[in-house]
Scaffold this motif. Sequence first.
Motif, PDB file in Angstrom:
ATOM      1  N   ASP A 121       1.027  -0.550  -0.086  1.00  0.00           N
ATOM      2  CA  ASP A 121       0.168  -0.184  -0.146  1.00  0.00           C
ATOM      3  C   ASP A 121       1.328   1.260   0.102  1.00  0.00           C
ATOM      4  OD1 ASP A 121       1.229  -0.475   2.614  1.00  0.00           O
ATOM      5  OD2 ASP A 121      -1.231   0.212   3.324  1.00  0.00           O
ATOM      6  N   GLY A 122       2.632   1.081   0.045  1.00  0.00           N
ATOM      7  CA  GLY A 122       2.796   2.355  -0.368  1.00  0.00           C
ATOM      8  C   GLY A 122       3.968   3.212   1.344  1.00  0.00           C
ATOM      9  N   THR A 123       2.780   2.219   2.337  1.00  0.00           N
ATOM     10  CA  THR A 123       3.118   2.990   3.700  1.00  0.00           C
ATOM     11  C   THR A 123       4.536   1.898   4.089  1.00  0.00           C
ATOM     12  OG1 THR A 123       1.516   1.438   5.122  1.00  0.00           O
ATOM     13  CG2 THR A 123       0.491   3.411   3.724  1.00  0.00           C
ATOM     14  N   LYS A 124       4.693   2.538   4.776  1.00  0.00           N
ATOM     15  CA  LYS A 124       6.292   2.585   5.798  1.00  0.00           C
ATOM     16  C   LYS A 124       5.637   0.680   6.963  1.00  0.00           C
ATOM     17  CE  LYS A 124       9.685   2.986   9.504  1.00  0.00           C
ATOM     18  NZ  LYS A 124      10.446   4.071  10.636  1.00  0.00           N
ATOM     19  N   GLU A 125       5.141   1.033   6.891  1.00  0.00           N
ATOM     20  CA  GLU A 125       4.470  -0.774   7.593  1.00  0.00           C
ATOM     21  C   GLU A 125       4.238  -1.543   6.578  1.00  0.00           C
ATOM     22  OE1 GLU A 125       2.976   2.601   8.071  1.00  0.00           O
ATOM     23  OE2 GLU A 125       3.619   2.846  10.068  1.00  0.00           O
ATOM     24  N   GLY A 126       3.739  -1.332   5.272  1.00  0.00           N
ATOM     25  CA  GLY A 126       3.241  -2.121   4.638  1.00  0.00           C
ATOM     26  C   GLY A 126       4.719  -2.666   4.184  1.00  0.00           C
ATOM     27  N   ALA A 127       5.573  -2.077   3.797  1.00  0.00           N
ATOM     28  CA  ALA A 127       7.310  -1.824   2.736  1.00  0.00           C
ATOM     29  C   ALA A 127       7.614  -2.956   3.941  1.00  0.00           C
ATOM     30  CB  ALA A 127       8.342  -0.938   3.070  1.00  0.00           C
ATOM     31  N   GLU A 128       7.259  -2.439   5.739  1.00  0.00           N
ATOM     32  CA  GLU A 128       8.394  -3.943   6.695  1.00  0.00           C
ATOM     33  C   GLU A 128       7.793  -4.732   6.547  1.00  0.00           C
ATOM     34  OE1 GLU A 128       7.964  -1.071  10.043  1.00  0.00           O
ATOM     35  OE2 GLU A 128       9.474   0.094   9.338  1.00  0.00           O
ATOM     36  N   ARG A 129       6.560  -5.175   6.296  1.00  0.00           N
ATOM     37  CA  ARG A 129       6.169  -5.723   6.262  1.00  0.00           C
ATOM     38  C   ARG A 129       6.043  -6.932   5.172  1.00  0.00           C
ATOM     39  NH1 ARG A 129       1.259  -3.387   7.849  1.00  0.00           N
ATOM     40  NH2 ARG A 129       0.574  -4.137   5.809  1.00  0.00           N
ATOM     41  N   TYR A 130       6.914  -6.966   3.800  1.00  0.00           N
ATOM     42  CA  TYR A 130       6.936  -7.349   2.342  1.00  0.00           C
ATOM     43  C   TYR A 130       8.422  -7.320   2.966  1.00  0.00           C
ATOM     44  CZ  TYR A 130       7.862  -7.982  -2.137  1.00  0.00           C
ATOM     45  OH  TYR A 130       8.461  -8.412  -3.795  1.00  0.00           O
ATOM     46  N   ASP A 131       9.386  -6.929   2.889  1.00  0.00           N
ATOM     47  CA  ASP A 131      10.752  -6.868   3.686  1.00  0.00           C
ATOM     48  C   ASP A 131      10.193  -8.012   5.114  1.00  0.00           C
ATOM     49  OD1 ASP A 131      11.243  -5.044   1.840  1.00  0.00           O
ATOM     50  OD2 ASP A 131      11.797  -3.406   3.938  1.00  0.00           O
ATOM     51  N   GLY A 132       9.829  -8.213   5.946  1.00  0.00           N
ATOM     52  CA  GLY A 132      10.272  -9.486   6.573  1.00  0.00           C
ATOM     53  C   GLY A 132      10.039 -10.770   6.242  1.00  0.00           C
ATOM     54  N   LEU A 133       8.537 -10.842   4.933  1.00  0.00           N
ATOM     55  CA  LEU A 133       8.414 -11.737   3.922  1.00  0.00           C
ATOM     56  C   LEU A 133       9.893 -12.955   3.536  1.00  0.00           C
ATOM     57  CD1 LEU A 133       5.100 -11.267   1.912  1.00  0.00           C
ATOM     58  CD2 LEU A 133       5.379 -11.899   3.826  1.00  0.00           C
ATOM     59  N   TRP A 134      11.516 -11.980   3.869  1.00  0.00           N
ATOM     60  CA  TRP A 134      11.960 -12.839   2.889  1.00  0.00           C
ATOM     61  C   TRP A 134      12.225 -14.052   3.701  1.00  0.00           C
ATOM     62  CZ3 TRP A 134      13.926 -12.385  -2.469  1.00  0.00           C
ATOM     63  CH2 TRP A 134      14.661 -12.869  -2.417  1.00  0.00           C
ATOM     64  N   GLN A 135      12.082 -13.488   4.490  1.00  0.00           N
ATOM     65  CA  GLN A 135      13.202 -14.902   5.403  1.00  0.00           C
ATOM     66  C   GLN A 135      12.991 -16.480   4.742  1.00  0.00           C
ATOM     67  OE1 GLN A 135      11.337 -14.846  10.041  1.00  0.00           O
ATOM     68  NE2 GLN A 135       9.770 -13.163   8.813  1.00  0.00           N
ATOM     69  N   TYR A 136      11.621 -16.309   4.245  1.00  0.00           N
ATOM     70  CA  TYR A 136      10.718 -17.364   4.413  1.00  0.00           C
ATOM     71  C   TYR A 136      11.727 -18.189   2.663  1.00  0.00           C
ATOM     72  CZ  TYR A 136       7.605 -16.035   7.962  1.00  0.00           C
ATOM     73  OH  TYR A 136       7.149 -15.429   8.865  1.00  0.00           O
ATOM     74  N   GLU A 137      11.619 -19.319   3.030  1.00  0.00           N
ATOM     75  CA  GLU A 137      11.890 -19.789   1.268  1.00  0.00           C
ATOM     76  C   GLU A 137      10.919 -20.154   0.378  1.00  0.00           C
ATOM     77  OE1 GLU A 137      14.649 -22.034  -1.130  1.00  0.00           O
ATOM     78  OE2 GLU A 137      14.590 -20.609   0.459  1.00  0.00           O
ATOM     79  N   GLY A 138       9.726 -20.187   0.980  1.00  0.00           N
ATOM     80  CA  GLY A 138       8.430 -20.030  -0.070  1.00  0.00           C
ATOM     81  C   GLY A 138       8.823 -18.976  -0.527  1.00  0.00           C
ATOM     82  N   PHE A 139       8.620 -17.891   0.384  1.00  0.00           N
ATOM     83  CA  PHE A 139       8.333 -16.207  -0.769  1.00  0.00           C
ATOM     84  C   PHE A 139       9.706 -16.071  -2.024  1.00  0.00           C
ATOM     85  CE2 PHE A 139       9.068 -12.141  -0.498  1.00  0.00           C
ATOM     86  CZ  PHE A 139       8.103 -11.219  -1.120  1.00  0.00           C
TER      87      PHE A 139
END
Length: 293
Positions: A121-139
Amino acid sequence: MSSALGWALTIVCNIVLPILTYNRLMDAGWDEFPALLVSGVWPVLETGVSLAWRRKVDEFAIMTLIFLAITVLVTVVGPHSTRLLLVKDSAVTGLFGVVCLASLLAPRPLMFYFGRKFGTDGTKEGAERYDGLWQYEGFRHVVRTMTVVWGASYVVEALARIGLSYRLSTATMVTVNSVLSYAVAGVLIAWTILYGRRAAARGQERARQAAAASEAAALGEAAAPAGPGGGLTAPRGPGEAFGDPGGLPAPRTAPRRPPASGRHDGTVDRRSWTTSTNSGGRWWSRSAAPCAG
């Protein structure tokens, strides 16, 4: 509403206006090269308007400016050939494909940043949630797969357009370049959305199964008695398994002879011979039948 206006501006400036401008200038008697050069101003104008509208320079905007600078440099410095000017657009999209494939060697591929740009959604919180997905192998697998598909598709598209530039007329290639580039982009975007949704659904299903298995394991542990050996408590001593809380075997009591009943005929009435036994933690008695002494 702003998103719809942005897409409308993109279509008008990158497809409609270049075709109309080139055809009108050719009808006015211009040569192919200057007509083609002027018709390429509209995409540059659209990029500048978009950057000024968003008032934000991110990874996507920087990449756009780099490719725009390469396009202007090739146009101004390169040989003034109509064919080469047509090939120039194809070479830029092909370079984008090569960059996508090369980014697979980086810690995070190029499509990761595209996803953060267009998938949040372009917000800082949304970007942080998206960046946190990188820890998952499937993502990580999904993002790398998207990068491979986008990179390979644009390399193939560029090679096809370069080949067509030397086989079709300039007027036809102006239309083909404008339509084909956005047709490929549209197909890739549709595939990306579909693939992303399927991957998300598979991830949610795996998470649901893992949660169900964890809950079942927790219920199994709660139902079993605590202790080692599959939830059973080992006896502290050889007697505890038989119900003796002291941990030692319960002593057996010898039969107790009751006092004589008072008969003086030389016999003893043994009606209450009693033996006490400890079985399973419960004491119980067994009386023998009376017999003569």
